[in-house]
Every structure is written in structure tokens, then in C-alpha cells.
Enzyme design. Structure first.
Site, PDB file in Angstrom:
ATOM      1  N   GLU A  94       0.823  -1.196   0.000  1.00 43.04           N
ATOM      2  CA  GLU A  94       0.000   0.000   0.000  1.00 43.04           C
ATOM      3  C   GLU A  94       0.865   1.257   0.000  1.00 43.04           C
ATOM      4  O   GLU A  94       1.960   1.265   0.563  1.00 43.04           O
ATOM      5  CB  GLU A  94      -0.920  -0.009   1.234  1.00 43.04           C
ATOM      6  CG  GLU A  94      -1.926  -1.154   1.130  1.00 43.04           C
ATOM      7  CD  GLU A  94      -2.814  -1.333   2.360  1.00 43.04           C
ATOM      8  OE1 GLU A  94      -3.936  -1.816   2.183  1.00 43.04           O
ATOM      9  OE2 GLU A  94      -2.387  -1.009   3.480  1.00 43.04           O
ATOM     10  N   CYS A 107       3.553   8.575   0.806  1.00 40.98           N
ATOM     11  CA  CYS A 107       4.096   7.667   1.813  1.00 40.98           C
ATOM     12  C   CYS A 107       4.203   6.308   1.136  1.00 40.98           C
ATOM     13  O   CYS A 107       3.183   5.723   0.754  1.00 40.98           O
ATOM     14  CB  CYS A 107       3.140   7.646   3.009  1.00 40.98           C
ATOM     15  SG  CYS A 107       3.600   6.447   4.255  1.00 40.98           S
ATOM     16  N   CYS A 114       6.870  -6.775   6.774  1.00 44.87           N
ATOM     17  CA  CYS A 114       7.994  -6.076   7.416  1.00 44.87           C
ATOM     18  C   CYS A 114       8.916  -7.069   8.108  1.00 44.87           C
ATOM     19  O   CYS A 114       8.471  -8.082   8.625  1.00 44.87           O
ATOM     20  CB  CYS A 114       7.476  -5.057   8.431  1.00 44.87           C
ATOM     21  SG  CYS A 114       8.788  -3.985   9.082  1.00 44.87           S
ATOM     22  N   CYS A 118       7.391  -4.706  15.572  1.00 46.45           N
ATOM     23  CA  CYS A 118       6.801  -3.741  16.504  1.00 46.45           C
ATOM     24  C   CYS A 118       5.385  -4.184  16.874  1.00 46.45           C
ATOM     25  O   CYS A 118       4.569  -4.465  15.999  1.00 46.45           O
ATOM     26  CB  CYS A 118       6.769  -2.353  15.875  1.00 46.45           C
ATOM     27  SG  CYS A 118       8.381  -1.793  15.322  1.00 46.45           S
ATOM     28  N   CYS A 121       2.130  -2.209  15.487  1.00 49.63           N
ATOM     29  CA  CYS A 121       2.018  -1.896  14.057  1.00 49.63           C
ATOM     30  C   CYS A 121       1.356  -3.042  13.297  1.00 49.63           C
ATOM     31  O   CYS A 121       1.760  -4.205  13.435  1.00 49.63           O
ATOM     32  CB  CYS A 121       3.406  -1.614  13.493  1.00 49.63           C
ATOM     33  SG  CYS A 121       3.367  -1.240  11.728  1.00 49.63           S
ATOM     34  N   CYS A 339      -0.615   5.963   9.860  1.00 48.26           N
ATOM     35  CA  CYS A 339       0.613   5.293  10.301  1.00 48.26           C
ATOM     36  C   CYS A 339       0.286   3.989  11.006  1.00 48.26           C
ATOM     37  O   CYS A 339      -0.534   3.963  11.917  1.00 48.26           O
ATOM     38  CB  CYS A 339       1.356   6.141  11.331  1.00 48.26           C
ATOM     39  SG  CYS A 339       2.110   7.602  10.718  1.00 48.26           S
TER      40      CYS A 339
HETATM   41  N1  SAH Z   1       9.889   0.671   9.599  1.00 50.67           N
HETATM   42  C1  SAH Z   1      10.044   2.081   9.423  1.00 50.67           C
HETATM   43  C2  SAH Z   1       9.095   2.630   8.414  1.00 50.67           C
HETATM   44  C3  SAH Z   1       7.624   2.540   8.792  1.00 50.67           C
HETATM   45  S1  SAH Z   1       7.127   4.106   9.260  1.00 50.67           S
HETATM   46  C4  SAH Z   1       9.911   2.774  10.769  1.00 50.67           C
HETATM   47  O1  SAH Z   1       9.575   2.121  11.737  1.00 50.67           O
HETATM   48  O2  SAH Z   1      10.202   3.962  10.876  1.00 50.67           O
HETATM   49  C5  SAH Z   1       5.676   3.876  10.104  1.00 50.67           C
HETATM   50  C6  SAH Z   1       5.612   4.829  11.267  1.00 50.67           C
HETATM   51  O3  SAH Z   1       4.341   4.650  11.927  1.00 50.67           O
HETATM   52  C7  SAH Z   1       6.664   4.519  12.296  1.00 50.67           C
HETATM   53  O4  SAH Z   1       7.074   5.699  12.923  1.00 50.67           O
HETATM   54  C8  SAH Z   1       5.893   3.650  13.261  1.00 50.67           C
HETATM   55  O5  SAH Z   1       6.500   3.572  14.510  1.00 50.67           O
HETATM   56  C9  SAH Z   1       4.555   4.325  13.275  1.00 50.67           C
HETATM   57  N2  SAH Z   1       3.456   3.441  13.695  1.00 50.67           N
HETATM   58  C10 SAH Z   1       3.390   2.113  13.571  1.00 50.67           C
HETATM   59  N3  SAH Z   1       2.216   1.662  14.044  1.00 50.67           N
HETATM   60  C11 SAH Z   1       1.523   2.748  14.468  1.00 50.67           C
HETATM   61  C12 SAH Z   1       0.232   2.954  15.019  1.00 50.67           C
HETATM   62  N4  SAH Z   1      -0.582   1.931  15.228  1.00 50.67           N
HETATM   63  N5  SAH Z   1      -0.148   4.218  15.302  1.00 50.67           N
HETATM   64  C13 SAH Z   1       0.662   5.262  15.054  1.00 50.67           C
HETATM   65  N6  SAH Z   1       1.895   5.134  14.517  1.00 50.67           N
HETATM   66  C14 SAH Z   1       2.322   3.893  14.234  1.00 50.67           C
END
Ligand code: SAH
Length: 346
Positions: A94, A107, A114, A118, A121, A339
Site C-alpha cells: 500500500e 508515503c 515487514c 513492533c 504496528c 501510520c
Molecule cells: N519501519 C520504518 C518505516 C515505517 S514508518 C519505521 O519504523 O520507521 C511507520 C511509522 O508509523 C513509524 O514511525 C511507526 O513507529 C509508526 N506506527 C506504527 N504503528 C503505528 C500505530 N498503530 N499508530 C501510530 N503510529 C504507528
């Protein structure tokens, strides 16, 4: 016997030029075809009208152009657009277009699923299926650029690698894609308008600094206390904060470019004064700015957005310490485009 045709966009310009020379043609033909493939985003060899019919047929016999296909496009009521992009092998990633009054940001994804884990996420739950090729990353940007022109009458202004995947676990392909995006033979965008976001892979942050990349770096920090960070981002066990700090110092010494920290505050996880103090201390290691991101629930009760009071405590303490902090409201929540919500649900 069927010959397996090669993906023509896996070739560099030099390789394409060599190919034409070997065919008894001019190297210059390689430049022409390269321009069609990248700058003009041709989907078929037939479209290459300044190349002879015979040459087009010869290309058709030897190569394929593996373009992505925007399978479904959803528009949020706040103007955000989410593309579900089908790759040549049927897998889906996406990408999201985020418009504001002054800019349009793409984005984009760097992996299918991935590599990291985390807990908060949605993409992490898909696990890593494969890395994206440079052309698959580039094509996502072109698709969003076209949508930006169509819906907002302006080209794309910024790109963030904040879609699915960990870009530093697919470093070579991400760099190749950025080279194409910034090259005049591609989209000619300034690297200053590109931000790579990482969960923090110290060795690769140092490599980026050594490679003297010209784009910006964001780190998804979420906690500056190892025990806390390891609970929510288990890979922190392998890449602890001490190593992350050292790599960021190295990055700053070499590039002199500020780092952005992405930070979500959750109830009962990282919302105490101790968490705030640790974060402020971390922010002092190298010049930085902070983006506090609103939490986007991913249908699981373990994580909840912290109270407004906790957010204010973070913001006040950071500001008191003269650290620039922005609060990022979520965009595209109604279509699961915010995000951490990218998980091929549509
Ligand atoms: N793997 C990279 C790129 C993904 S960016 C990274 O971690 O930076 C995606 C962003 O959204 C990251 O900052 C991540 O921590 C954040 N994120 C992930 N899950 C989220 C959620 N449920 N709510 C808000 N932000 C989230």
C-alpha cells in the site's frame, strides 16, 4: 522451449547501452529506451515511438516491463488517498497520498510486510514476504504523482518512506529507487524533500552516513528506555539504544543533518515523567526535532493513546528544553491509511 524474459528495468543505463552495442546497434539507443522506461514511465515497448519497429519487437522478445498496477484506490474524507498496489507476482503493498494546503506527500512502502516486529504496528503482523525492487518503489511514487496532479492540480512535493516495511532492511533497492527519483532522468526531485524513516538499524545508519546520502533521516523511537522499547519493539534487544545513539552521532558528525524522532505516547507504557526525562536526554545527543504521532488503534486492546495531560507533559518538557516538537494528527484513518494501519485489509 520458452525463454524466461528478463525484467528490463533491472538493468542499469550502462547495461542497457552495452546490450544495444552487443546487438550491433548504437549505445545511444540504450539512452533512448532508458528514458522511456524511467522518465516517461512507458508500460509497453510499443509506446517507444522514436525506436524502430524491429527494435521494439526485439525488446519484446527479450524483456518484460513489470509495472505495478493500482488495484484499488480509496479516498478518505480528509483527502488522503490510499493505493493498494499489485506487484507482478500478485502480492500487494500500500502507498498513501497525504495532501495539506502547502504540500502533497507520498508515503511509500519498501517491503511486502515487514522484517521487524513492533507490537503496535499492523504491518508487522504480515511478517516480511519479500523486498520491493527499485522499480516497484519508483512506480508507487509515479502513481501518487499522477494522482496528485489529477486531484490536486500539483505535482508531488515530498516523499516519506513510512509505508510498509523497514527501508534499512532493503537498503540497496531503496537507494536505487531514490537515485531514480532524484535523477533528472527520473522524476528530478530534490533529495531534501525525501525522508527515510527507520525503526533504527545502527549499522545501516552508519552506512548511509558513509554513503553521504542527501535525504533526511527519521527514527521511530517511541521510548528512550531499553526495557520499555524492547517490550514494544522486540528487535531493540539486538539493536539497543546505546548502539542507536552511537550511530546517530556518527550520522550527524558526517552529514550535519538534523534527525527527526517519531514518537507515540501510550497509556501505561511510556507516559510517566521517567519516560519523558529519558526522551529529553536522548534528544540532546544530536540536533533533532520531534514528531509526536497520534496512536492509530489496530484492533487490539494492548495499546491505547495516552491522555492529553501526558501529551502536554511531553510537549512542555521538550519545549522547555528548546527541542522543536510537532504533533501529527492522523490522516486517512477512516480508510486504514494512517501510520501503522497498512496491512492490506482492503
Ligand atoms: N519501519 C520504518 C518505516 C515505517 S514508518 C519505521 O519504523 O520507521 C511507520 C511509522 O508509523 C513509524 O514511525 C511507526 O513507529 C509508526 N506506527 C506504527 N504503528 C503505528 C500505530 N498503530 N499508530 C501510530 N503510529 C504507528
Amino acid at each position: 522451449m520458452e525463454i524466461k524474459k528478463k525484467d528490463i528495468r533491472a538493468l542499469t543505463k550502462e547495461q542497457l547501452r552495452d546490450f544495444f552495442v552487443k546487438q550491433g546497434d548504437k549505445a545511444f539507443r540504450g539512452n533512448q529506451v532508458y528514458e522511456w522506461l524511467w522518465q516517461k514511465s512507458a508500460h509497453n515497448f510499443e509506446d517507444m515511438t522514436n525506436v524502430s519497429k524491429e527494435t521494439r519487437q526485439m525488446l519484446e522478445d527479450n524483456f518484460v516491463i513489470n509495472h505495478i498496477k493500482v488495484d484499488t484506490m480509496q479516498r478518505s474524507n480528509d483527502g488522503t488517498v490510499k493505493n493498494a498496489v499489485r506487484l507482478h507476482d500478485g502480492l500487494i503493498v500500500e502507498s498513501v497520498l497525504i495532501p495539506t494546503t502547502t504540500r502533497t506527500t507520498a508515503c511509500v512502502s519498501s517491503q511486502v510486510g515487514c522484517s521487524l516486529d513492533c507490537k503496535f504496528c499492523a504491518t508487522a503482523r504480515l511478517k516480511r514476504m519479500r523486498n520491493l525492487n527499485p522499480d516497484e518503489i519508483y512506480d508507487q511514487v509515479v502513481a501518487i504523482d499522477n494522482e496528485s496532479k489529477l486531484y490536486y492540480n500539483r505535482p508531488l512535493s515530498n516523499i516519506v518512506f513510512m509505508g510498509m516495511g523497514e527501508p534499512l532492511m532493503n537498503y540497496n533497492n531503496v537507494i536505487k529507487a531514490i537515485d531514480k527519483i532524484t535523477s533528472p532522468e527520473g522524476l528530478g526531485m530534490s533529495p531534501k524533500r525525501i525522508t527515510l524513516s527507520t525503526s533504527g538499524v545502527p549499522k545501516m545508519i552508519k552506512k548511509m552516513a558513509d554513503d553521504a546520502v542527501k535525504f533526511n533521516l527519521a527514527v521511530s523511537l517511541h521510548s528512550a528506555i531499553d526495557e520499555v522499547r524492547t517490550t514494544i519493539m522486540p528487535f531493540n534487544e539486538t539493536f539497543p539504544l546505546k548502539d542507536l545513539k552511537e550511530s546517530l552521532e556518527y550520522w550527524y558528525a558526517k552529514t550535519k543533518r538534523k534527525i527527526s524522532y517519531e514518537y507515540v505516547v501510550w497509556k501505561g507504557i511510556n507516559d510517566t515523567q521517567k519516560d519523558i526525562d529519558a526522551f529529553v536526554k536522548f534528544c540532546k545527543y544530536v540536533p533533532c526535532k520531534v514528531n509526536i504521532i497520534e496512536y492509530n488503534p489496530i484492533d487490539d486492546g494492548d495499546f491505547q493513546q495516552a491522555t492529553n495531560q501526558a501529551l502536554e507533559d511531553y510537549i512542555n518538557t521538550l519545549e522547555k528544553n528548546r527541542i522543536v516538537v510537532n504533533v501529527r494528527r492522523s490522516r486517512g484513518k477512516d480508510i486504514d491509511a494512517a501510520c501503522g494501519q497498512l496491512a492490506n485489509k482492503s
